[in-house]
Scaffold this motif. Sequence first.
Motif, mmCIF file in Angstrom:
data_model
loop_
_atom_site.group_PDB
_atom_site.id
_atom_site.type_symbol
_atom_site.label_atom_id
_atom_site.label_comp_id
_atom_site.label_asym_id
_atom_site.label_seq_id
_atom_site.Cartn_x
_atom_site.Cartn_y
_atom_site.Cartn_z
ATOM 1 N N THR A 239 35.177 32.024 30.311
ATOM 2 C CA THR A 239 33.925 31.485 29.764
ATOM 3 C C THR A 239 32.720 31.830 30.633
ATOM 4 O OG1 THR A 239 34.404 29.441 30.928
ATOM 5 C CG2 THR A 239 35.026 29.548 28.591
ATOM 6 N N ALA A 240 32.897 31.733 31.928
ATOM 7 C CA ALA A 240 31.726 31.884 32.807
ATOM 8 C C ALA A 240 31.564 33.342 33.231
ATOM 9 C CB ALA A 240 31.887 31.005 34.032
ATOM 10 N N PRO A 241 30.354 33.832 33.259
ATOM 11 C CA PRO A 241 30.122 35.182 33.790
ATOM 12 C C PRO A 241 30.460 35.204 35.278
ATOM 13 C CG PRO A 241 28.164 34.324 32.725
ATOM 14 C CD PRO A 241 29.095 33.198 32.849
ATOM 15 N N ALA A 242 30.965 36.290 35.711
ATOM 16 C CA ALA A 242 31.365 36.368 37.118
ATOM 17 C C ALA A 242 31.514 37.824 37.512
ATOM 18 C CB ALA A 242 32.682 35.629 37.328
ATOM 19 N N LEU A 243 31.664 37.956 38.789
ATOM 20 C CA LEU A 243 31.993 39.286 39.307
ATOM 21 C C LEU A 243 33.504 39.425 39.230
ATOM 22 C CD1 LEU A 243 29.849 39.902 42.480
ATOM 23 C CD2 LEU A 243 29.902 41.275 40.416
ATOM 24 N N LEU A 253 32.815 44.035 39.312
ATOM 25 C CA LEU A 253 32.105 44.349 38.073
ATOM 26 C C LEU A 253 31.562 43.048 37.525
ATOM 27 C CD1 LEU A 253 31.700 46.960 36.456
ATOM 28 C CD2 LEU A 253 33.517 46.196 34.950
ATOM 29 N N TYR A 254 30.249 43.040 37.270
ATOM 30 C CA TYR A 254 29.688 41.816 36.682
ATOM 31 C C TYR A 254 29.998 41.818 35.196
ATOM 32 C CZ TYR A 254 26.498 38.269 35.099
ATOM 33 O OH TYR A 254 25.978 37.166 34.515
ATOM 34 N N VAL A 255 30.663 40.783 34.765
ATOM 35 C CA VAL A 255 31.087 40.719 33.362
ATOM 36 C C VAL A 255 30.764 39.339 32.806
ATOM 37 C CG1 VAL A 255 33.047 40.786 31.791
ATOM 38 C CG2 VAL A 255 32.930 42.384 33.679
ATOM 39 N N ASP A 256 30.122 39.380 31.684
ATOM 40 C CA ASP A 256 29.928 38.136 30.935
ATOM 41 C C ASP A 256 31.023 38.106 29.867
ATOM 42 O OD1 ASP A 256 29.178 35.986 29.528
ATOM 43 O OD2 ASP A 256 27.056 36.545 29.377
ATOM 44 N N ARG B 25 21.213 34.128 33.918
ATOM 45 C CA ARG B 25 22.513 33.675 34.429
ATOM 46 C C ARG B 25 22.772 34.374 35.747
ATOM 47 N NH1 ARG B 25 26.429 31.657 30.827
ATOM 48 N NH2 ARG B 25 25.688 31.476 28.695
ATOM 49 N N HIS B 27 25.651 34.262 38.231
ATOM 50 C CA HIS B 27 26.915 33.817 38.827
ATOM 51 C C HIS B 27 27.531 34.970 39.592
ATOM 52 C CE1 HIS B 27 26.976 29.907 36.999
ATOM 53 N NE2 HIS B 27 26.626 30.447 35.858
ATOM 54 N N THR B 28 26.655 35.780 40.013
ATOM 55 C CA THR B 28 27.166 36.973 40.663
ATOM 56 C C THR B 28 27.879 36.650 41.956
ATOM 57 O OG1 THR B 28 25.006 37.193 41.646
ATOM 58 C CG2 THR B 28 25.458 38.512 39.699
ATOM 59 N N LYS B 30 30.052 34.316 42.200
ATOM 60 C CA LYS B 30 31.408 33.889 41.886
ATOM 61 C C LYS B 30 32.260 35.124 41.626
ATOM 62 C CE LYS B 30 30.196 29.436 39.947
ATOM 63 N NZ LYS B 30 30.163 28.613 38.738
ATOM 64 N N ARG B 31 33.371 35.158 42.275
ATOM 65 C CA ARG B 31 34.255 36.308 42.093
ATOM 66 C C ARG B 31 35.531 35.842 41.400
ATOM 67 N NH1 ARG B 31 32.869 40.806 44.925
ATOM 68 N NH2 ARG B 31 31.276 40.509 46.511
ATOM 69 N N PRO B 42 30.747 46.842 32.246
ATOM 70 C CA PRO B 42 29.722 45.935 32.805
ATOM 71 C C PRO B 42 28.781 45.420 31.730
ATOM 72 C CG PRO B 42 29.280 48.221 33.390
ATOM 73 C CD PRO B 42 30.621 48.200 32.751
ATOM 74 N N THR B 43 28.367 44.176 31.898
ATOM 75 C CA THR B 43 27.437 43.573 30.930
ATOM 76 C C THR B 43 26.166 43.181 31.652
ATOM 77 O OG1 THR B 43 28.552 41.501 31.325
ATOM 78 C CG2 THR B 43 29.172 42.703 29.343
ATOM 79 N N PRO B 45 22.939 40.806 32.617
ATOM 80 C CA PRO B 45 22.738 39.344 32.685
ATOM 81 C C PRO B 45 21.965 38.864 31.477
ATOM 82 C CG PRO B 45 22.118 40.405 34.738
ATOM 83 C CD PRO B 45 22.352 41.481 33.758
ATOM 84 N N ARG B 46 22.290 37.717 31.022
ATOM 85 C CA ARG B 46 21.618 37.165 29.848
ATOM 86 C C ARG B 46 20.665 36.054 30.264
ATOM 87 N NH1 ARG B 46 24.949 34.952 25.348
ATOM 88 N NH2 ARG B 46 25.980 33.850 27.054
ATOM 89 N N GLY B 744 34.277 28.135 37.070
ATOM 90 C CA GLY B 744 33.935 29.203 36.136
ATOM 91 C C GLY B 744 34.884 30.375 36.176
#
Lengths: 332, 747
Positions: A239-243, A253-256, B25, B27-28, B30-31, B42-43, B45-46, B744
Amino acid sequence: MNDPKIPSRSTTGANRAEGLIDPVALMKIKSMELRAKAVVEGFWKGIHRSPYHGFSVEFTEYRQYAFGDDPRYLDWRVYARSDRFYIKKFEDETNLRCHLLLDHSRSMGYASGAYSKAQYAGTLAATLAYFLFTQGDAVGLATFDDQIREYLPPRNRASYLRRLLLTLETQPAGRATSLGPPLQRLAGMLTRRGMIVLISDLLTSIERLERDLGYLCAGGHDVVVFHVLDPAELSFDFTAPALFQDVETGRDLYVDPTVAQKNYRQLLEEHLARTRSVCQGLAIDYHLFATDRPFDLALLDFLQDRMHRRKRVKRIRGPGAGLGSGGAGRAV
Amino acid sequence: MSLLYPLFLAGIAAVSLPILLHMIRRHTRKRVTFSSLMFLRPTLPRFRSRSRLEHVPLLILRCLVLCLLAFAFARPFLARPAASGAAAPSQRTVLLIDTSASMRRTGMWDRVLDEARSVLRDTGPADRLCVMRFDRGARTVIGFEQWETMNPAQRASLVTQELSRVSPGWGGTDLGQALITAAEAIEDDETNDAGQARAARQVVLVSDLQQGSRLEALRAYEWPQGLQLVVRTIPSQGATNAALQLVTKRDSLAPAQAQELPEIRVTNSGEAARDHFELRWAGGDATSETASPPLDVYVAAGHSTVVPAPARPQRQNAVRLVLAGDEDDFDNVLYVLPNLAQQVNVLYVGSDDPNDTAGMLYYLRQAFGTGQALTSHIVHRPASGVLDAQDIDTAHLIVVTDALDQRNIAPLRRYLEAGQSLLLALKSADAGAALSALAGAGPSESQEAEVDLYAMLGRLEFDHPLLKPFSDPRFGDFTRIHFWKYRRIEAADYPGARVLARYENDDPAWLEIPVGKGALLVWTSGWQPSDSDLALSSKFVPLLYGTLEYGGTLPSRQSQYFIGDAVPLPTRAFSQAAGLQVRKPDGAIVRVGAGGQAFTETDLPGVYSIADLGSPGGIVKPEGLGDGRVAGVPPALRGHDARDRSSGDAAPRNLPSFAVNLPVAESRTDPLPVEELEKLGVLLKPTAGAVSAAAQRAAHHRSFSEMESRQKLWRWVLAATFVVLLIETWLGGWLTRPSPMPEGDQP
């Protein structure tokens, strides 16, 4: 073969509802042997058969002849005394040599739940080993990542099973998955034909996979692939975007997930379909398992598949051809 | 609350940045470890929706930091009402009043006083004022301390009273130096009075601001920051101003021509309305009647022309050239003394035949040929006879070449002891007796030296005043002078003798023996061709003139003097103990003490006369204009004329007079653009009447700037910014502290 569609969590939940052994509960059993025994219980007599005709040295029982039995096993002495046809049953010593190839790459260590893919795969391998041991087959084990880490040649001794199960309890510490070198090496090592069970997440490119599996098939082995994936890998329901960090390469990789999920599942489905297609092309039995799928179901699928395979073999060889001395429920 | 630079408030727009960042957003940090990224792309940020802004307190703090920064840069200050009356900040003012000669123009001084009174009216009781006047230099009329001691109620009247005693002088205008003096006075006062160091300061200049003002001093001066110059220009009523200037003759030693007239440069101002002037001679003082027919001079505006002065009237003491026809007459008089040719009396005592071209007298006559600045009168007396006392008294230089009659020794020694010079050239060994007698030494011998072919000068004392002109290597070559004969004397026989030159064999050639105040100069060889080549060499004439100058006969060769110049005085020839008296054109007598080298109080244009107090009578003749001598004996008029003294015992001994004129630059009365001062770094304060809207804004801005710089509120705002920043940092750290169970990263 299983449906190539990605199994969902709801499906696996339904399986648990049928009273089968919950893998979560099963994985709480520390002893790998006990886990395997619990699963194999009820499958005492397999339906698979050995591709080789064995011979018996130890008498177990008589059974009345039925149509289709090999007349070579008729006990003529009994026929002389009673004028009835009895088949003399022996404790078989089979020539089936089964190699369990277990992927111990780092990606197998991924776990979205209480246990990892490697633990699930280990239990699955233990179940199969136990099952095959109970049937008197020789089972060997090879763990690998980008090369073979452990290798136990096929044996059929009770003490050997214990050693094998202990080996299965080791956690994966390898690096990236690379099926090529270990499979190529194994193909060179296995001079006698037998069954090879590959348990892996197959997170590698399709082109390499086809080439690597080809090594095994080229040796005339009977190859079964258990494709083990975590439910999170199948559904990608984060659910949460994260690396997101690749556990093998360490790449970030940043992924939503809400954005990427659709594309992920699409790519994964393509990958699975192509994997299945490759296996089909190489006449490999392919089974996709989510790690929340009960082992007994997995075993059932496996055995059913083996039965279908036997029928296929029978059809190919013609009626009455190639059957061993085993009864209806005895097949390797 | 006002802002000095409100445009910086636009920086508040930067708060959109943190808002935007908070909407993204993030949350970069958070790994999530994942088995493989092979199916992931890759997406971007929104943005969150507005209602989903995270960490609102943090956002508020960040926005506040940006707002405070923009506010600090806008330089806030508390605008206080414009100061008025007693509340006005005290200021230091130097009132700088031009008293140069150009301020003597008609009506100008009254307006200067009006302006000064206006400045005094504007000066508050808390202000400090200093009044200075300046022409060539600045002088304090009322100092800051004196102002402070005055009763505030009476200050204006006291200063006005003091100013009424001041009047413009005759000096030139050194405006640059005056402004520097004023600025330094203010800075000194600030140093002394540190309590009011922040008060406003200004220099109020009341001047005609003429183009002839000297500003060079300002080029090397850094004008103090914040010191404003208020210029109150006194415009001239007339536009036409012509001036006179004596054109200096470059070749002063050229032979004087009879009836030669001085050349005068007439300059007309650039804005002149007239171009026709008249030039005429006038008497010694302003009341004298016109002495000569006028000479018409035509000079276009902004141009100058050089004309020969009209013929000087012979029967009148005309020393003033007067120009007529322009509007400003302060610079219309030029004092021109008749030709400064000086008569020199040389007494030659020897047995020469004046017509003998191989004799010494012949060459002496040739050497003292008449030049423009010098008229020589050579009196020849035989050495065997008794010398006339008058001849001795009137002689500027006595040359003795032969043995003297004993009766002449005493008067000549008196002559020497009085401070004069006597040149004794030993034509023969017999003259050695005269040497012993004149030097006052015991009997000594002089004998003909044995010369092998010729002798040359070997060593010269170039540091002696007589030989100093030859100290330059270009002129110091005496080797071409061959001495065929000379007389050998012992310098040690004469106490105090100084050998000025020696022959190669160390025999003295030239000596100086002090006798009383005078000097006995001894040449051991004659200059005639039978003795040496000296008379034929280029060194001979300079040596003789040097001898004259050494005796004080030729005081100076400067042709004209201006107000403020130091005029060198003749010193050696006259009574050192008593000193000199100088009579100024206004009749004032200035006594110059013994040892005084120059006369510096040349503050009036006119003719100054010098008198020797040590002379009999000691009376100073007023500039020698009214007694008829000037006009009667033109060539020798300005020389010290001892023959006058002989006419009466009580007659004073007059020395050369000199004329002092107005500086030439002072006549350039065209207005100087005030921007010239700005170019030199002077900060000008615009006058109230001429302030444009832009200048008014600039002035307001300056005052606001001063107010802001005093309050320095930006420091407090900046401090508040730092505090908020600290809180933000703490809060940010607290909010983003790592949580033990990140939520998350689990599906």
